[in-house]
Design a protein around this motif. Structure first.
Motif, PDB file in Angstrom:
ATOM      1  N   LEU A 322       0.872  -1.076  -0.019  1.00 53.72           N
ATOM      2  CA  LEU A 322      -0.082  -0.137  -0.017  1.00 53.72           C
ATOM      3  C   LEU A 322       0.994   1.388  -0.097  1.00 53.72           C
ATOM      4  O   LEU A 322       0.490   2.242  -0.472  1.00 53.72           O
ATOM      5  CB  LEU A 322      -1.108  -0.003   1.115  1.00 53.72           C
ATOM      6  N   SER A 323       2.007   1.268   0.614  1.00 54.80           N
ATOM      7  CA  SER A 323       2.764   2.309   0.691  1.00 54.80           C
ATOM      8  C   SER A 323       3.159   3.240  -0.558  1.00 54.80           C
ATOM      9  O   SER A 323       2.876   4.380  -0.752  1.00 54.80           O
ATOM     10  CB  SER A 323       4.106   2.165   1.621  1.00 54.80           C
ATOM     11  N   TYR A 324       3.605   2.551  -1.535  1.00 52.02           N
ATOM     12  CA  TYR A 324       3.870   2.945  -3.154  1.00 52.02           C
ATOM     13  C   TYR A 324       2.829   3.701  -3.430  1.00 52.02           C
ATOM     14  O   TYR A 324       2.938   4.740  -3.777  1.00 52.02           O
ATOM     15  CB  TYR A 324       4.821   2.192  -3.564  1.00 52.02           C
ATOM     16  N   PRO A 325       1.837   2.916  -3.893  1.00 49.32           N
ATOM     17  CA  PRO A 325       0.559   3.420  -4.557  1.00 49.32           C
ATOM     18  C   PRO A 325      -0.222   4.450  -3.977  1.00 49.32           C
ATOM     19  O   PRO A 325      -0.537   5.580  -4.512  1.00 49.32           O
ATOM     20  CB  PRO A 325      -0.291   2.168  -4.852  1.00 49.32           C
ATOM     21  N   VAL A 326      -0.178   4.344  -2.415  1.00 45.12           N
ATOM     22  CA  VAL A 326      -0.911   5.439  -1.578  1.00 45.12           C
ATOM     23  C   VAL A 326      -0.105   6.982  -1.813  1.00 45.12           C
ATOM     24  O   VAL A 326      -0.536   7.932  -2.062  1.00 45.12           O
ATOM     25  CB  VAL A 326      -1.067   5.124  -0.075  1.00 45.12           C
ATOM     26  N   ASP A 327       1.299   6.671  -1.677  1.00 46.37           N
ATOM     27  CA  ASP A 327       1.946   8.027  -1.429  1.00 46.37           C
ATOM     28  C   ASP A 327       2.381   8.620  -3.055  1.00 46.37           C
ATOM     29  O   ASP A 327       2.287   9.752  -3.075  1.00 46.37           O
ATOM     30  CB  ASP A 327       3.519   7.652  -0.966  1.00 46.37           C
ATOM     31  N   ASN A 328       2.403   7.967  -4.060  1.00 50.28           N
ATOM     32  CA  ASN A 328       2.393   8.474  -5.393  1.00 50.28           C
ATOM     33  C   ASN A 328       1.275   8.475  -6.281  1.00 50.28           C
ATOM     34  O   ASN A 328       1.320   9.305  -7.172  1.00 50.28           O
ATOM     35  CB  ASN A 328       3.655   7.344  -5.862  1.00 50.28           C
ATOM     36  N   PHE A 329       0.205   7.796  -5.901  1.00 48.75           N
ATOM     37  CA  PHE A 329      -0.882   7.917  -6.826  1.00 48.75           C
ATOM     38  C   PHE A 329      -2.129   8.471  -5.910  1.00 48.75           C
ATOM     39  O   PHE A 329      -3.007   9.326  -6.537  1.00 48.75           O
ATOM     40  CB  PHE A 329      -1.154   6.706  -7.454  1.00 48.75           C
ATOM     41  N   VAL A 330      -2.395   7.942  -4.935  1.00 46.34           N
ATOM     42  CA  VAL A 330      -3.547   8.155  -4.119  1.00 46.34           C
ATOM     43  C   VAL A 330      -3.609   9.521  -3.656  1.00 46.34           C
ATOM     44  O   VAL A 330      -4.753  10.278  -3.758  1.00 46.34           O
ATOM     45  CB  VAL A 330      -3.845   7.127  -2.996  1.00 46.34           C
ATOM     46  N   LEU A 331      -2.688   9.801  -3.046  1.00 43.76           N
ATOM     47  CA  LEU A 331      -2.696  11.206  -2.206  1.00 43.76           C
ATOM     48  C   LEU A 331      -2.591  12.470  -3.354  1.00 43.76           C
ATOM     49  O   LEU A 331      -3.537  13.418  -2.969  1.00 43.76           O
ATOM     50  CB  LEU A 331      -1.625  11.368  -1.087  1.00 43.76           C
ATOM     51  N   PRO A 332      -2.002  12.224  -4.439  1.00 46.15           N
ATOM     52  CA  PRO A 332      -1.934  13.417  -5.285  1.00 46.15           C
ATOM     53  C   PRO A 332      -3.311  13.794  -5.849  1.00 46.15           C
ATOM     54  O   PRO A 332      -3.897  14.946  -6.003  1.00 46.15           O
ATOM     55  CB  PRO A 332      -0.903  12.908  -6.405  1.00 46.15           C
ATOM     56  N   ILE A 333      -4.064  12.649  -6.212  1.00 47.91           N
ATOM     57  CA  ILE A 333      -5.432  12.549  -6.670  1.00 47.91           C
ATOM     58  C   ILE A 333      -6.273  13.261  -5.670  1.00 47.91           C
ATOM     59  O   ILE A 333      -7.174  14.067  -5.778  1.00 47.91           O
ATOM     60  CB  ILE A 333      -6.059  11.402  -7.220  1.00 47.91           C
ATOM     61  N   PHE A 334      -6.097  12.835  -4.268  1.00 48.11           N
ATOM     62  CA  PHE A 334      -7.319  13.099  -3.139  1.00 48.11           C
ATOM     63  C   PHE A 334      -7.018  14.668  -2.860  1.00 48.11           C
ATOM     64  O   PHE A 334      -8.008  15.442  -3.005  1.00 48.11           O
ATOM     65  CB  PHE A 334      -6.868  12.374  -1.904  1.00 48.11           C
ATOM     66  N   PHE A 335      -5.857  15.122  -2.707  1.00 50.64           N
ATOM     67  CA  PHE A 335      -5.570  16.262  -2.389  1.00 50.64           C
ATOM     68  C   PHE A 335      -5.716  17.260  -3.415  1.00 50.64           C
ATOM     69  O   PHE A 335      -6.181  18.701  -3.341  1.00 50.64           O
ATOM     70  CB  PHE A 335      -4.079  16.781  -1.872  1.00 50.64           C
ATOM     71  N   GLY A 336      -5.546  16.757  -4.644  1.00 50.09           N
ATOM     72  CA  GLY A 336      -5.756  17.511  -5.922  1.00 50.09           C
ATOM     73  C   GLY A 336      -7.189  17.815  -6.180  1.00 50.09           C
ATOM     74  O   GLY A 336      -7.813  19.118  -6.757  1.00 50.09           O
ATOM     75  N   TYR A 337      -7.887  16.716  -5.966  1.00 50.15           N
ATOM     76  CA  TYR A 337      -9.407  16.716  -6.055  1.00 50.15           C
ATOM     77  C   TYR A 337     -10.029  17.936  -5.417  1.00 50.15           C
ATOM     78  O   TYR A 337     -10.767  18.641  -5.475  1.00 50.15           O
ATOM     79  CB  TYR A 337      -9.877  15.277  -5.982  1.00 50.15           C
ATOM     80  N   ALA A 338      -9.769  17.853  -3.856  1.00 49.57           N
ATOM     81  CA  ALA A 338     -10.088  18.642  -3.128  1.00 49.57           C
ATOM     82  C   ALA A 338     -10.095  20.051  -3.470  1.00 49.57           C
ATOM     83  O   ALA A 338     -10.786  20.776  -3.222  1.00 49.57           O
ATOM     84  CB  ALA A 338      -9.641  18.473  -1.476  1.00 49.57           C
ATOM     85  N   ALA A 339      -8.742  20.351  -3.809  1.00 53.82           N
ATOM     86  CA  ALA A 339      -8.485  21.786  -4.147  1.00 53.82           C
ATOM     87  C   ALA A 339      -9.124  22.354  -5.508  1.00 53.82           C
ATOM     88  O   ALA A 339      -9.435  23.354  -5.683  1.00 53.82           O
ATOM     89  CB  ALA A 339      -6.817  22.127  -4.340  1.00 53.82           C
ATOM     90  N   ALA A 340      -9.346  21.418  -6.485  1.00 56.29           N
ATOM     91  CA  ALA A 340      -9.835  21.581  -7.714  1.00 56.29           C
ATOM     92  C   ALA A 340     -11.239  22.150  -7.629  1.00 56.29           C
ATOM     93  O   ALA A 340     -11.955  22.657  -8.741  1.00 56.29           O
ATOM     94  CB  ALA A 340      -9.812  20.506  -8.515  1.00 56.29           C
ATOM     95  N   GLN A 341     -12.150  21.890  -6.383  1.00 50.69           N
ATOM     96  CA  GLN A 341     -13.622  22.199  -6.159  1.00 50.69           C
ATOM     97  C   GLN A 341     -13.688  23.639  -5.764  1.00 50.69           C
ATOM     98  O   GLN A 341     -14.847  24.336  -5.948  1.00 50.69           O
ATOM     99  CB  GLN A 341     -14.205  21.277  -5.231  1.00 50.69           C
ATOM    100  N   THR A 342     -12.371  24.358  -5.448  1.00 51.27           N
ATOM    101  CA  THR A 342     -12.529  25.711  -4.964  1.00 51.27           C
ATOM    102  C   THR A 342     -12.186  26.640  -6.263  1.00 51.27           C
ATOM    103  O   THR A 342     -11.292  26.439  -6.889  1.00 51.27           O
ATOM    104  CB  THR A 342     -11.523  25.797  -3.873  1.00 51.27           C
ATOM    105  N   ASP A 343     -12.915  27.746  -6.463  1.00 46.45           N
ATOM    106  CA  ASP A 343     -12.508  28.908  -7.152  1.00 46.45           C
ATOM    107  C   ASP A 343     -12.157  30.123  -6.516  1.00 46.45           C
ATOM    108  O   ASP A 343     -13.191  30.788  -5.842  1.00 46.45           O
ATOM    109  CB  ASP A 343     -13.759  29.132  -8.241  1.00 46.45           C
ATOM    110  N   LEU A 344     -10.978  30.271  -6.186  1.00 43.86           N
ATOM    111  CA  LEU A 344     -10.531  31.337  -5.505  1.00 43.86           C
ATOM    112  C   LEU A 344     -10.732  32.729  -6.313  1.00 43.86           C
ATOM    113  O   LEU A 344     -10.886  33.893  -5.848  1.00 43.86           O
ATOM    114  CB  LEU A 344      -8.926  31.373  -5.478  1.00 43.86           C
TER     115      LEU A 344
END
Length: 813
Positions: A322-344
């Motif tokens: 789990l370590s490698y896919p979570v660190d390199n694939f899951v987290l960039p998608i998760f945090f990027g998705y959260a920020a992509a919903q906001t229109d500054l």
């Protein structure tokens, strides 16, 4: 009959879907719609992953910022704030409605991440630090509620909200108080704080904060429907009972199930693919049930990770896979998705004031509250600032709260925009601020080995235990169990990192080859690093963890002998080790004599002794594992820093119920003659005044240490103290030989400061292994065959300021 999946896919692909009586003759086939949506989703994921890596490598890494900041900025860049203004980009790549299709994958990634966090969590430390973590979480939370009370009226009126004032304040207070524990954990890891006191306390406080905020979120969701309050509350209570029951049952079933799987795979590195998939599916079902009944499943996944036994191949498999896919694939998608919903860019001049006020007030309040709690606990101000900024980091719970309040008309669209921007702005401010504090306090927060004599005997002992083969295992594990004497009947007070050092041979020069072989080595249980020895070591370590409750975090390092010490140094810094234990290069034969091992191992030990960043112990194995009832431990004390370090370790061992400690101090028969000999040897040394001054300083420290030892431990019957009077090195040898067959384990200092001591004068003539010192060499020689095992201890000495200046920034932790 309409197909909701096709509808969502059509929306994601930008294609209208027609459903009704003529489904079969739709202009756009359903399969094409789904395929198009999947392609768009894959494209979005690739963009988030690649762009976040590029931003981190090019910009944020050079600014000493963690990768999570680059991932959030990536989301802002691809979202409506920047690239979303381009019509083609908005219609074909990152459509606002297509982001909804990514939500299930982001949730799935979050669950796997929290499971991994639970698997890697230091549970004994979490239990021991519960009081401190609670104080920190409470201090920051109370200050945040006060900040919400101060800013409530301004924000309520400015944003034109007309909903329920009480619920508005309640959710606003949660937004101020909440901390995103996944992001805090990620930040601490990348700032190399994960194994430090500051990092572990911040993570513990963040987890407690997240847990209580999740409970309050459940209360908030139960109160949002004011038209049917009785029914809503009843439903939420019932669903809460179901969620609690599901989690408790899952934890009750999971632990014995994992032990059963470990038994089926005993001695293997990894469990089978079917078993791994079955366990993950079980956890996923529990998470889906939690989400279905209306409760966030983050903490449930964390708790399931906590209850998985650390020993055995199951935990190893989950962490490794789990370590490698979570660190390199899951987290960039998760945090990027959260920020992509906001229109500054939606922030106008009317909204700017509330955003600035909330960000400033929220950061200040929580940091000050945390700092007050940290100072109450006796920690330094810079530590409180680092923890305070880390606990200001926001995450997914805040987005859930904002969306829930908007959908239930607690506040309007303007308030939603203000609060979403505030959440992101707070994180983008707090993260770099925490990194800045760490960077400024590099010298204070960096890893420095601390001598054992300056640590309380009941404090946690962090040991990096190195071994080269399976014959090193029994005695090493017995020693580690004795070092846990302060908590033999409670939580472990020792954190052990077991490091298997494997020589990189000429036949396997390519390190990647080992990983390729690991994936296909089913017949060897997945162990290619070290072959059968690695499998036997893992089996012994798992059994040791089951019997003692001490978790052994295992790692295998493959490197050439001439660079192996660098791996030891890096590992010691990463885990912030208090002591490194390395095996002696000689081994005992059946007849009791010591057999010479590989010269390369001896050279590795010598280099570790020269440059290790903490205390070092060289373990000479003479069958400590065969002593099962009572361990007679002797500390041979001649004086000096190394002997004081050996005594400090002996005190830790004396707290074990199966250890009987005896401290034998060697003294000169005539002090006047002794001082004269010291002066004579100092003149031969070439630096008379320096050598004599060091000798007098050591003598004063020795007297103080022994006086304290006798007052605390000898008077209470925990240890025995005796003195031996000798005249010279020959008399010392005779006295030591008289101790043969009397003790299971000898602790002795390496004796770097004994070069002018008459008590060991002449003993160096017979030395075979100068790296052990005169006394250690004698105890390890064939002339002392009847002795027990020996641990030669060298106290860590702080490097000069010049050495500190030469170290790179990345090593300051």
């Amino acid at each position: 009959m309409s197909n909701p999946l096709a509808a969502a896919a059509a929306a994601a692909a930008g294609t209208p879907a027609r459903f009704g009586a003529d489904d079969s003759v739709s202009d756009c086939p359903e399969d094409d719609i789904v395929l198009s949506a999947v392609m768009v989703l894959c494209l979005q994921c690739v963009i988030l992953i690649v762009l976040s890596q590029v931003l981190y490598k090019v910009v944020f890494k050079h600014l000493a910022q963690p990768s999570v900041i680059s991932q959030i900025c990536t989301g802002l860049l691809v979202g409506p704030t920047v690239l979303g203004k381009i019509r083609l980009w908005q219609e074909q790549v990152f459509r606002p409605d297509s982001l909804n299709l990514m939500w299930p994958f982001a949730i799935l990634g979050r669950l796997f991440f929290m499971l991994l966090v639970g698997l890697e969590m230091d549970v004994p430390f979490l239990r021991r630090s519960l009081r401190s973590a609670s104080a920190v979480a409470l201090g920051g939370g109370a200050a945040s509620v006060l900040a919400a009370a101060v800013s409530f009226e301004i924000i309520y009126r400015t944003t034109g909200s007309g909903g329920d004032r009480l619920l508005f304040f309640f959710i606003l207070a949660l937004l101020y108080a909440n901390t995103a524990s996944p992001m805090v954990i990620r930040m601490c890891t990348e700032l190399k704080l994960a194994a430090s006191e500051v990092g572990r306390l911040a993570v513990s406080a963040a987890l407690l904060n997240d847990l209580f905020c999740l409970l309050f979120v459940a209360v908030a969701t139960a109160a949002v429907n004011r038209d049917r309050v009785r029914r809503s509350v009843g439903q939420k209570v019932a669903s809460g009972m179901v969620a609690l029951l599901v989690v408790c049952m899952a934890m009750w079933v999971l632990r014995p199930a994992v032990r059963w799987v470990n038994g089926r795979n005993q001695g293997r590195r990894h469990i089978g693919g079917v078993e791994f998939a079955a366990l993950l599916s079980f956890m996923l079902v529990v998470a889906v049930v939690m989400e279905t009944v209306g409760y966030n499943s983050t903490m449930a996944c964390f708790l399931m990770g906590i209850v998985v036994p650390r020993e055995g191949s199951t935990a190893r498999t989950m962490v490794d896979k789990l370590s490698y896919p979570v660190d390199n694939f899951v987290l960039p998608i998760f945090f990027g998705y959260a920020a992509a919903q906001t229109d500054l860019s939606a922030i106008n001049s009317k909204m700017a004031a509330p955003v600035v006020a909330m960000v400033t007030l929220g950061l200040a309040a929580k940091t000050v509250g945390t700092l007050a709690a940290v100072r109450y606990l006796g920690m330094q101000t810079y530590q409180g600032l680092a923890i305070g900024f880390l606990l200001n980091i926001k995450g997914h719970i805040d987005f859930i709260l904002v969306s829930m309040a908007r959908s239930t008309s607690i506040w309007g669209e303007d308030a939603q925009t203000v609060l979403l921007v505030t959440v992101l702005a707070t994180t983008l401010t707090a993260g770099p601020a925490a990194a800045l504090v760490v960077r400024i306090q590099r010298r204070a927060l960096r890893y420095r080995g601390t001598a054992l004599e300056r640590q309380p005997p009941y404090s946690e002992l962090r040991v990096l235990a190195c071994l080269h083969g399976e014959r090193d295992v029994p005695t090493l594990l017995n020693l580690l169990e004795l070092c846990n004497g302060a908590a033999a009947s409670g939580d472990p007070r020792i954190a052990v990192y077991l490091m298997h050092l494997v020589e990189l041979t000429a036949n396997s020069r390519n390190y990647m080859l080992y990983h390729q072989q690991d994936a296909v080595a089913a017949e060897t249980g997945g162990w290619v690093h070290g072959g059968d020895a690695a499998r036997h070591i893992a089996a012994a370590a798992d059994l040791f963890s089951i019997e003692t409750g001490i978790v052994l975090r295992q790692v295998t390092v493959v490197s050439a002998l001439n660079t192996m010490q660098a791996d030891v140094f890096n590992a010691a810094e990463d885990v912030r080790a208090s002591m490194v234990v390395v095996p002696f290069h000689k081994h005992q034969r059946v007849d009791g004599r010591m057999m010479i091992g590989r010269e390369g191992v001896r050279q590795v030990n010598d280099r570790v002794l020269q440059r290790a960043p903490c205390t070092v112990g060289v373990l000479i194995d003479r069958g400590l594992a065969n002593r099962t009832n009572l361990y007679e431990v002797a500390v041979l004390f001649f004086g000096g820093a190394d002997d004081r370090e050996a005594l400090a370790l002996g005190v830790r061992l004396a707290l074990h119920p199966c250890v009987s400690l005896t401290v034998i101090r060697f003294l000169p028969e005539s002090m006047e003659r002794y001082d004269a000999c010291v002066e004579m040897e100092a003149e031969k040394d070439g630096e008379v005044l320096v050598a004599i001054a060091e000798h007098e300083k050591d003598r004063s420290a020795d007297e103080g240490t022994l006086m304290e030892f006798r007052r605390r431990h000898v008077a209470d019957g925990e240890a025995t103290y005796m003195e031996r009077y000798v005249e010279n090195g020959a008399a010392t040898v005779t006295a030591i030989c008289g101790l043969e067959n009397s003790f299971s384990l000898f602790l002795v200092g390496r004796g770097r400061s004994r070069r002018i001591s008459p008590l060991t004068m002449g003993m160096s003539v017979w030395e075979e292994c100068p790296e052990l010192g005169a006394v250690g060499d004698l105890l390890a020689s064939n002339d002392f065959m009847g002795a027990g095992s020996v641990l030669v201890v060298q106290q860590y000495v702080n490097r000069s300021s010049e050495d500190d200046d030469d170290e790179i920034d990345g090593d300051f932790m």
